[in-house]
Design a protein around this motif. Structure first.
Motif, PDB file in Angstrom:
ATOM      1  N   ASN A 142      60.305 -31.318  73.435  1.00 47.08           N
ATOM      2  CA  ASN A 142      58.902 -31.070  73.760  1.00 47.08           C
ATOM      3  C   ASN A 142      58.174 -30.238  72.723  1.00 47.08           C
ATOM      4  OD1 ASN A 142      58.738 -32.550  76.166  1.00 47.08           O
ATOM      5  ND2 ASN A 142      59.691 -30.906  77.330  1.00 47.08           N
ATOM      6  N   ARG A 143      58.855 -29.902  71.641  1.00 52.13           N
ATOM      7  CA  ARG A 143      58.215 -29.183  70.534  1.00 52.13           C
ATOM      8  C   ARG A 143      58.497 -29.961  69.254  1.00 52.13           C
ATOM      9  NH1 ARG A 143      56.336 -24.180  72.097  1.00 52.13           N
ATOM     10  NH2 ARG A 143      57.184 -23.378  74.061  1.00 52.13           N
ATOM     11  N   VAL A 144      57.460 -30.472  68.629  1.00 57.34           N
ATOM     12  CA  VAL A 144      57.622 -31.306  67.447  1.00 57.34           C
ATOM     13  C   VAL A 144      57.738 -30.414  66.211  1.00 57.34           C
ATOM     14  CG1 VAL A 144      56.595 -33.106  66.023  1.00 57.34           C
ATOM     15  CG2 VAL A 144      56.291 -33.143  68.514  1.00 57.34           C
ATOM     16  N   PRO A 145      58.798 -30.578  65.405  1.00 56.89           N
ATOM     17  CA  PRO A 145      58.903 -29.759  64.190  1.00 56.89           C
ATOM     18  C   PRO A 145      57.816 -30.114  63.195  1.00 56.89           C
ATOM     19  CG  PRO A 145      60.574 -31.486  64.203  1.00 56.89           C
ATOM     20  CD  PRO A 145      59.928 -31.504  65.556  1.00 56.89           C
ATOM     21  N   ALA A 146      57.282 -29.111  62.535  1.00 52.78           N
ATOM     22  CA  ALA A 146      56.269 -29.336  61.498  1.00 52.78           C
ATOM     23  C   ALA A 146      56.955 -29.760  60.208  1.00 52.78           C
ATOM     24  CB  ALA A 146      55.467 -28.063  61.261  1.00 52.78           C
ATOM     25  N   VAL A 147      56.467 -30.845  59.610  1.00 59.68           N
ATOM     26  CA  VAL A 147      56.915 -31.252  58.286  1.00 59.68           C
ATOM     27  C   VAL A 147      55.895 -30.710  57.290  1.00 59.68           C
ATOM     28  CG1 VAL A 147      57.520 -33.168  56.771  1.00 59.68           C
ATOM     29  CG2 VAL A 147      57.987 -33.329  59.237  1.00 59.68           C
ATOM     30  N   ARG A 148      56.319 -29.789  56.445  1.00 65.54           N
ATOM     31  CA  ARG A 148      55.405 -29.105  55.530  1.00 65.54           C
ATOM     32  C   ARG A 148      55.055 -29.987  54.323  1.00 65.54           C
ATOM     33  NH1 ARG A 148      53.986 -25.428  59.230  1.00 65.54           N
ATOM     34  NH2 ARG A 148      55.737 -24.137  59.915  1.00 65.54           N
ATOM     35  N   PRO A 149      53.957 -29.672  53.639  1.00 69.10           N
ATOM     36  CA  PRO A 149      53.625 -30.407  52.410  1.00 69.10           C
ATOM     37  C   PRO A 149      54.718 -30.245  51.355  1.00 69.10           C
ATOM     38  CG  PRO A 149      51.731 -29.147  53.190  1.00 69.10           C
ATOM     39  CD  PRO A 149      52.906 -28.701  54.009  1.00 69.10           C
ATOM     40  N   VAL A 150      54.919 -31.277  50.563  1.00 71.16           N
ATOM     41  CA  VAL A 150      55.913 -31.232  49.488  1.00 71.16           C
ATOM     42  C   VAL A 150      55.573 -30.089  48.535  1.00 71.16           C
ATOM     43  CG1 VAL A 150      56.921 -32.503  47.571  1.00 71.16           C
ATOM     44  CG2 VAL A 150      56.300 -33.711  49.679  1.00 71.16           C
ATOM     45  N   ALA A 151      56.608 -29.331  48.140  1.00 70.76           N
ATOM     46  CA  ALA A 151      56.394 -28.172  47.266  1.00 70.76           C
ATOM     47  C   ALA A 151      57.451 -28.140  46.167  1.00 70.76           C
ATOM     48  CB  ALA A 151      56.450 -26.874  48.076  1.00 70.76           C
ATOM     49  N   ASP A 152      57.149 -27.390  45.116  1.00 69.31           N
ATOM     50  CA  ASP A 152      58.125 -27.138  44.053  1.00 69.31           C
ATOM     51  C   ASP A 152      59.031 -25.991  44.481  1.00 69.31           C
ATOM     52  OD1 ASP A 152      58.975 -27.291  41.068  1.00 69.31           O
ATOM     53  OD2 ASP A 152      58.527 -25.160  41.415  1.00 69.31           O
ATOM     54  N   VAL A 153      60.323 -26.142  44.276  1.00 70.34           N
ATOM     55  CA  VAL A 153      61.277 -25.175  44.821  1.00 70.34           C
ATOM     56  C   VAL A 153      61.047 -23.762  44.281  1.00 70.34           C
ATOM     57  CG1 VAL A 153      63.076 -25.682  43.100  1.00 70.34           C
ATOM     58  CG2 VAL A 153      63.712 -24.733  45.331  1.00 70.34           C
ATOM     59  N   ALA A 154      60.745 -23.610  42.992  1.00 77.20           N
ATOM     60  CA  ALA A 154      60.576 -22.273  42.429  1.00 77.20           C
ATOM     61  C   ALA A 154      59.365 -21.568  43.033  1.00 77.20           C
ATOM     62  CB  ALA A 154      60.452 -22.358  40.905  1.00 77.20           C
ATOM     63  N   ALA A 155      58.253 -22.283  43.152  1.00 75.33           N
ATOM     64  CA  ALA A 155      57.057 -21.694  43.752  1.00 75.33           C
ATOM     65  C   ALA A 155      57.280 -21.398  45.223  1.00 75.33           C
ATOM     66  CB  ALA A 155      55.868 -22.635  43.573  1.00 75.33           C
ATOM     67  N   TRP A 156      57.962 -22.298  45.914  1.00 73.31           N
ATOM     68  CA  TRP A 156      58.212 -22.100  47.344  1.00 73.31           C
ATOM     69  C   TRP A 156      59.104 -20.885  47.573  1.00 73.31           C
ATOM     70  CZ3 TRP A 156      62.944 -22.328  49.924  1.00 73.31           C
ATOM     71  CH2 TRP A 156      62.853 -22.252  51.317  1.00 73.31           C
ATOM     72  N   LEU A 157      60.099 -20.674  46.734  1.00 76.71           N
ATOM     73  CA  LEU A 157      61.005 -19.534  46.900  1.00 76.71           C
ATOM     74  C   LEU A 157      60.251 -18.208  46.852  1.00 76.71           C
ATOM     75  CD1 LEU A 157      64.131 -20.593  44.804  1.00 76.71           C
ATOM     76  CD2 LEU A 157      64.122 -19.963  47.237  1.00 76.71           C
ATOM     77  N   ARG A 158      59.208 -18.128  46.055  1.00 72.65           N
ATOM     78  CA  ARG A 158      58.469 -16.874  45.927  1.00 72.65           C
ATOM     79  C   ARG A 158      57.726 -16.509  47.208  1.00 72.65           C
ATOM     80  NH1 ARG A 158      57.499 -19.044  40.626  1.00 72.65           N
ATOM     81  NH2 ARG A 158      55.498 -19.954  41.293  1.00 72.65           N
ATOM     82  N   ASP A 159      57.532 -17.487  48.098  1.00 70.80           N
ATOM     83  CA  ASP A 159      56.748 -17.241  49.312  1.00 70.80           C
ATOM     84  C   ASP A 159      57.517 -17.609  50.573  1.00 70.80           C
ATOM     85  OD1 ASP A 159      54.374 -16.405  50.605  1.00 70.80           O
ATOM     86  OD2 ASP A 159      53.731 -18.491  50.849  1.00 70.80           O
ATOM     87  N   SER A 160      58.849 -17.514  50.528  1.00 66.36           N
ATOM     88  CA  SER A 160      59.670 -17.965  51.655  1.00 66.36           C
ATOM     89  C   SER A 160      60.156 -16.829  52.554  1.00 66.36           C
ATOM     90  CB  SER A 160      60.889 -18.734  51.127  1.00 66.36           C
ATOM     91  OG  SER A 160      61.718 -17.884  50.342  1.00 66.36           O
TER      92      SER A 160
END
Length: 240
Positions: A142-160
């Motif tokens: 009953n809770r749908v997981p959010a699929v996030r926008p595609v990201a670059d791993v290095a940039a994503w790591l800085r904000d994870s």
């Protein structure tokens, strides 16, 4: 009873038209006025409903009683993964949603075969979100997981850092700890974020970046698993 995702406010006694995707699904299944269905909007719980009218492209329903049904794991598990190629990403999204993943983050990594940007990336994100919705309709989630926008791993790591208090990278490099050991050190309901690579795994630089960002390097055992298998194995291992 057939279940349909209806991402709008729902309340007992309301008469409303289903959103376009749910209406198409009802029509494809050849339901008729008077048929009973189940609706969920992704915020928890579900509602009984009765079909009132079937139009050429619209479906009207009357919402019935609310059922406070919760089928989610006690521990919220988030997956961030280098996108596997071909249909494997679809399969991974579907199975992760069935297993109760909280969110999915597709990533570009050094070894990624699949490269997406712009409109193509947005379309793929929408497609994967639809795959997750269909999986929840089927499995009772009953809770749908959010699929996030595609990201670059290095940039994503800085904000994870805000995603979960426990963050783990599935690593083939030296210095890993068994995932089961790391999980035992945390309360059973501590949310966890897993980072896994695509075919070929994360590069040595990406693995090092993850560790520098605070990710605990973990192993699932002595065997080298496929990208999609490893992500799902970590998800299942973390569930209570």
């Amino acid at each position: 009873m057939p279940r349909f995702h209806c991402p709008i406010p729902l309340s007992a006694g309301a008469e409303l038209e289903l959103p376009a995707a749910a209406a198409r699904h009802v029509q494809v299944l050849r339901h008729q006025p008077g048929d009973a269905i189940t609706l969920f909007n992704g915020e928890g719980g579900q509602w009984s409903a009765t079909i009132l009218r079937m139009g050429r492209s619209d479906v009207a329903v009357k919402v019935g009683a609310f059922e406070d049904v919760e089928r989610e794991p006690a521990r919220r598990v988030h997956l961030a993964m280098g996108m596997p190629a071909n249909e494997r990403m679809d399969w991974l999204v579907e199975k992760a949603a069935e297993l109760g993943v909280a969110s999915l983050q597709p990533l570009h990594t050094a070894h990624s075969v699949l490269r997406l940007s712009g409109e193509r990336a947005a379309k793929k994100q929408g497609h994967w979100q639809s795959v997750a919705v269909a999986a929840c309709e089927q499995c009772g989630g009953n809770r749908v997981p959010a699929v996030r926008p595609v990201a670059d791993v290095a940039a994503w790591l800085r904000d994870s850092g805000h995603i979960a208090p426990l963050r783990c990278v599935l690593s083939l490099a030296d210095g890993t700890r068994p995932l089961s050991e790391v999980l035992r050190e945390q309360p059973a309901d501590t949310p966890v974020l897993f980072l896994s690579g695509p075919e070929g795994g994360l590069s040595a630089q990406e693995d090092a970046l993850a560790r520098t960002a605070g990710f605990v390097p973990v192993t699932l055992g002595p065997r080298i698993l496929r990208a999609e298998t490893a992500a799902l194995a970590a998800l299942v291992s973390a569930q209570v």
